[in-house]
Write a protein that holds these residues in place. Sequence first.
Motif, PDB file in Angstrom:
ATOM      1  N   THR A  45       0.843  -1.193   0.000  1.00  0.00           N
ATOM      2  CA  THR A  45       0.000   0.000   0.000  1.00  0.00           C
ATOM      3  C   THR A  45       0.875   1.238   0.000  1.00  0.00           C
ATOM      4  O   THR A  45       1.958   1.237   0.588  1.00  0.00           O
ATOM      5  CB  THR A  45      -0.942   0.026   1.228  1.00  0.00           C
ATOM      6  OG1 THR A  45      -1.653   1.265   1.236  1.00  0.00           O
ATOM      7  CG2 THR A  45      -0.160  -0.113   2.514  1.00  0.00           C
ATOM      8  N   GLN A  62      -3.131   4.798  -8.095  1.00  0.00           N
ATOM      9  CA  GLN A  62      -3.884   3.547  -8.189  1.00  0.00           C
ATOM     10  C   GLN A  62      -5.337   3.693  -7.744  1.00  0.00           C
ATOM     11  O   GLN A  62      -5.960   2.735  -7.286  1.00  0.00           O
ATOM     12  CB  GLN A  62      -3.198   2.436  -7.382  1.00  0.00           C
ATOM     13  CG  GLN A  62      -1.761   2.169  -7.815  1.00  0.00           C
ATOM     14  CD  GLN A  62      -1.019   1.240  -6.889  1.00  0.00           C
ATOM     15  OE1 GLN A  62      -1.470   0.926  -5.794  1.00  0.00           O
ATOM     16  NE2 GLN A  62       0.142   0.792  -7.322  1.00  0.00           N
ATOM     17  N   ARG A  63      -5.884   4.876  -7.864  1.00  0.00           N
ATOM     18  CA  ARG A  63      -7.298   5.065  -7.575  1.00  0.00           C
ATOM     19  C   ARG A  63      -8.137   4.357  -8.636  1.00  0.00           C
ATOM     20  O   ARG A  63      -7.733   4.271  -9.809  1.00  0.00           O
ATOM     21  CB  ARG A  63      -7.662   6.553  -7.586  1.00  0.00           C
ATOM     22  CG  ARG A  63      -7.133   7.349  -6.407  1.00  0.00           C
ATOM     23  CD  ARG A  63      -7.909   7.051  -5.157  1.00  0.00           C
ATOM     24  NE  ARG A  63      -7.654   8.027  -4.109  1.00  0.00           N
ATOM     25  CZ  ARG A  63      -7.916   7.835  -2.835  1.00  0.00           C
ATOM     26  NH1 ARG A  63      -8.417   6.692  -2.435  1.00  0.00           N
ATOM     27  NH2 ARG A  63      -7.672   8.769  -1.942  1.00  0.00           N
ATOM     28  N   HIS A  67     -13.249   7.303  -8.994  1.00  0.00           N
ATOM     29  CA  HIS A  67     -13.341   7.234  -7.534  1.00  0.00           C
ATOM     30  C   HIS A  67     -13.657   8.592  -6.930  1.00  0.00           C
ATOM     31  O   HIS A  67     -14.548   8.725  -6.087  1.00  0.00           O
ATOM     32  CB  HIS A  67     -12.041   6.680  -6.941  1.00  0.00           C
ATOM     33  CG  HIS A  67     -12.117   6.420  -5.468  1.00  0.00           C
ATOM     34  ND1 HIS A  67     -11.268   5.557  -4.810  1.00  0.00           N
ATOM     35  CD2 HIS A  67     -12.947   6.897  -4.493  1.00  0.00           C
ATOM     36  CE1 HIS A  67     -11.572   5.515  -3.524  1.00  0.00           C
ATOM     37  NE2 HIS A  67     -12.580   6.341  -3.315  1.00  0.00           N
ATOM     38  N   HIS A 147     -13.239  -2.875  -6.540  1.00  0.00           N
ATOM     39  CA  HIS A 147     -11.939  -2.557  -7.140  1.00  0.00           C
ATOM     40  C   HIS A 147     -10.824  -2.728  -6.116  1.00  0.00           C
ATOM     41  O   HIS A 147      -9.725  -3.173  -6.443  1.00  0.00           O
ATOM     42  CB  HIS A 147     -11.947  -1.118  -7.661  1.00  0.00           C
ATOM     43  CG  HIS A 147     -10.619  -0.642  -8.149  1.00  0.00           C
ATOM     44  ND1 HIS A 147     -10.124  -0.969  -9.388  1.00  0.00           N
ATOM     45  CD2 HIS A 147      -9.664   0.140  -7.562  1.00  0.00           C
ATOM     46  CE1 HIS A 147      -8.936  -0.421  -9.550  1.00  0.00           C
ATOM     47  NE2 HIS A 147      -8.624   0.258  -8.454  1.00  0.00           N
ATOM     48  N   TYR A 148     -11.114  -2.390  -4.853  1.00  0.00           N
ATOM     49  CA  TYR A 148     -10.108  -2.471  -3.794  1.00  0.00           C
ATOM     50  C   TYR A 148     -10.274  -3.772  -3.023  1.00  0.00           C
ATOM     51  O   TYR A 148     -11.320  -4.003  -2.410  1.00  0.00           O
ATOM     52  CB  TYR A 148     -10.230  -1.273  -2.852  1.00  0.00           C
ATOM     53  CG  TYR A 148     -10.048   0.052  -3.562  1.00  0.00           C
ATOM     54  CD1 TYR A 148      -8.796   0.463  -4.000  1.00  0.00           C
ATOM     55  CD2 TYR A 148     -11.144   0.877  -3.805  1.00  0.00           C
ATOM     56  CE1 TYR A 148      -8.626   1.662  -4.663  1.00  0.00           C
ATOM     57  CE2 TYR A 148     -10.983   2.085  -4.466  1.00  0.00           C
ATOM     58  CZ  TYR A 148      -9.724   2.471  -4.898  1.00  0.00           C
ATOM     59  OH  TYR A 148      -9.562   3.662  -5.559  1.00  0.00           O
ATOM     60  N   LYS A 149      -9.246  -4.622  -3.063  1.00  0.00           N
ATOM     61  CA  LYS A 149      -9.287  -5.904  -2.355  1.00  0.00           C
ATOM     62  C   LYS A 149      -8.874  -5.755  -0.891  1.00  0.00           C
ATOM     63  O   LYS A 149      -9.169  -6.633  -0.077  1.00  0.00           O
ATOM     64  CB  LYS A 149      -8.373  -6.916  -3.053  1.00  0.00           C
ATOM     65  CG  LYS A 149      -8.640  -7.074  -4.544  1.00  0.00           C
ATOM     66  CD  LYS A 149     -10.096  -7.398  -4.832  1.00  0.00           C
ATOM     67  CE  LYS A 149     -10.339  -7.515  -6.338  1.00  0.00           C
ATOM     68  NZ  LYS A 149     -11.788  -7.678  -6.658  1.00  0.00           N
ATOM     69  N   PRO A 151      -9.408  -2.626   1.346  1.00  0.00           N
ATOM     70  CA  PRO A 151      -9.859  -1.228   1.433  1.00  0.00           C
ATOM     71  C   PRO A 151      -9.162  -0.434   2.529  1.00  0.00           C
ATOM     72  O   PRO A 151      -8.739  -0.985   3.552  1.00  0.00           O
ATOM     73  CB  PRO A 151     -11.357  -1.360   1.707  1.00  0.00           C
ATOM     74  CG  PRO A 151     -11.546  -2.738   2.251  1.00  0.00           C
ATOM     75  CD  PRO A 151     -10.491  -3.580   1.612  1.00  0.00           C
ATOM     76  N   GLU A 152      -9.068   0.870   2.279  1.00  0.00           N
ATOM     77  CA  GLU A 152      -8.461   1.827   3.198  1.00  0.00           C
ATOM     78  C   GLU A 152      -9.388   3.029   3.306  1.00  0.00           C
ATOM     79  O   GLU A 152     -10.376   3.129   2.574  1.00  0.00           O
ATOM     80  CB  GLU A 152      -7.077   2.232   2.683  1.00  0.00           C
ATOM     81  CG  GLU A 152      -6.104   1.073   2.615  1.00  0.00           C
ATOM     82  CD  GLU A 152      -4.804   1.387   1.893  1.00  0.00           C
ATOM     83  OE1 GLU A 152      -3.846   0.618   2.031  1.00  0.00           O
ATOM     84  OE2 GLU A 152      -4.759   2.428   1.193  1.00  0.00           O
ATOM     85  N   ASP A 155     -12.314   4.568   0.834  1.00  0.00           N
ATOM     86  CA  ASP A 155     -12.740   3.597  -0.177  1.00  0.00           C
ATOM     87  C   ASP A 155     -14.194   3.187  -0.017  1.00  0.00           C
ATOM     88  O   ASP A 155     -14.780   2.595  -0.924  1.00  0.00           O
ATOM     89  CB  ASP A 155     -11.855   2.348  -0.130  1.00  0.00           C
ATOM     90  CG  ASP A 155     -10.422   2.637  -0.567  1.00  0.00           C
ATOM     91  OD1 ASP A 155     -10.178   3.716  -1.141  1.00  0.00           O
ATOM     92  OD2 ASP A 155      -9.550   1.781  -0.304  1.00  0.00           O
ATOM     93  N   HIS A 200     -14.369  -0.297   6.014  1.00  0.00           N
ATOM     94  CA  HIS A 200     -13.530  -0.074   4.838  1.00  0.00           C
ATOM     95  C   HIS A 200     -12.247   0.669   5.186  1.00  0.00           C
ATOM     96  O   HIS A 200     -11.585   1.231   4.315  1.00  0.00           O
ATOM     97  CB  HIS A 200     -14.310   0.717   3.787  1.00  0.00           C
ATOM     98  CG  HIS A 200     -15.521   0.008   3.289  1.00  0.00           C
ATOM     99  ND1 HIS A 200     -16.742   0.088   3.933  1.00  0.00           N
ATOM    100  CD2 HIS A 200     -15.707  -0.821   2.226  1.00  0.00           C
ATOM    101  CE1 HIS A 200     -17.622  -0.647   3.271  1.00  0.00           C
ATOM    102  NE2 HIS A 200     -17.027  -1.204   2.245  1.00  0.00           N
ATOM    103  N   HIS A 220     -14.094  -8.175   0.763  1.00  0.00           N
ATOM    104  CA  HIS A 220     -13.390  -7.565  -0.370  1.00  0.00           C
ATOM    105  C   HIS A 220     -12.265  -8.471  -0.868  1.00  0.00           C
ATOM    106  O   HIS A 220     -11.967  -8.474  -2.065  1.00  0.00           O
ATOM    107  CB  HIS A 220     -12.827  -6.203   0.044  1.00  0.00           C
ATOM    108  CG  HIS A 220     -13.847  -5.112   0.003  1.00  0.00           C
ATOM    109  ND1 HIS A 220     -13.959  -4.240  -1.059  1.00  0.00           N
ATOM    110  CD2 HIS A 220     -14.812  -4.758   0.887  1.00  0.00           C
ATOM    111  CE1 HIS A 220     -14.948  -3.395  -0.822  1.00  0.00           C
ATOM    112  NE2 HIS A 220     -15.483  -3.686   0.352  1.00  0.00           N
TER     113      HIS A 220
END
Length: 250
Positions: A45, A62-63, A67, A147-149, A151-152, A155, A200, A220
């Motif tokens: 990340t 990498q958005r 988004h 899309h995000y495996k 998440p942060e 997201d 998330h 996710h």
Amino acid sequence: SPYTYAVFILQFGGYIAFSLFLQYSFYYLRPKDKNKWKIQAKVPTVAVGRLWGHPIISNKPQRGKYHGVFALINLCLASAFVAATTECAVKGWNKMQFDAVGTSDQVCLIVWQFVWAVIWQCVVEYYWHRLMHLPYFYKAFHKFHHHYKAPEPWDDMYIHPLEAFGYYCILYSPPFLFPTHLYAFLAYMAVMGTCGVLDHSGIRLRLPGVYDTAEHDRHHEKYEVNYSFPFPHMDILHGTFDGEFWGKTY
């Protein structure tokens, strides 16, 4: 009414403030011990050790596609829903109650209304979420959110706006369907809003036997498990739970 504008600002600003708080407290201040708090700590990340703002003004690499736009639209949409719910309550167009609370029976009733709102949301959300995983709806709408495996912060709002609109109809429906005291609704929204952001955040937080952020993170990661929000009971009932609950591993 003034209350309508106030809750719109509170929802909008509260979301940004809470997301920034999580990002600053964990990702920015604690990069060296991320193995202790990051759920998928082994996933690379660029967020750890840095501060990124709301996606509409962030240059985080990498958005996902759209988004920033989706996140802004959905935050405005969520704020508009709570504003509309407030305006309807002020004008008596829904079943929101404002009675003074002075007896234990009234307190018990408010607690029950809160519990019922949570149950209602958990049940309807589960089937809504399963619907979004059917091939047509996934391809048209839900694929953005996945899309995000790992998440942060920020997201959670990466959802197709039409899907977000459908879920907000569920989320804000209790006072339109059932008598709901203001205090019960505030407690319900506090729980749902907080859990929605935490789920998330990628941050490991757990209330044993009740709630665990790792469960939705696993959704996710693995895609076909843990559809329930925010509690796992519907997944356990339908055999789609992946995790540990009350000492039992599923």
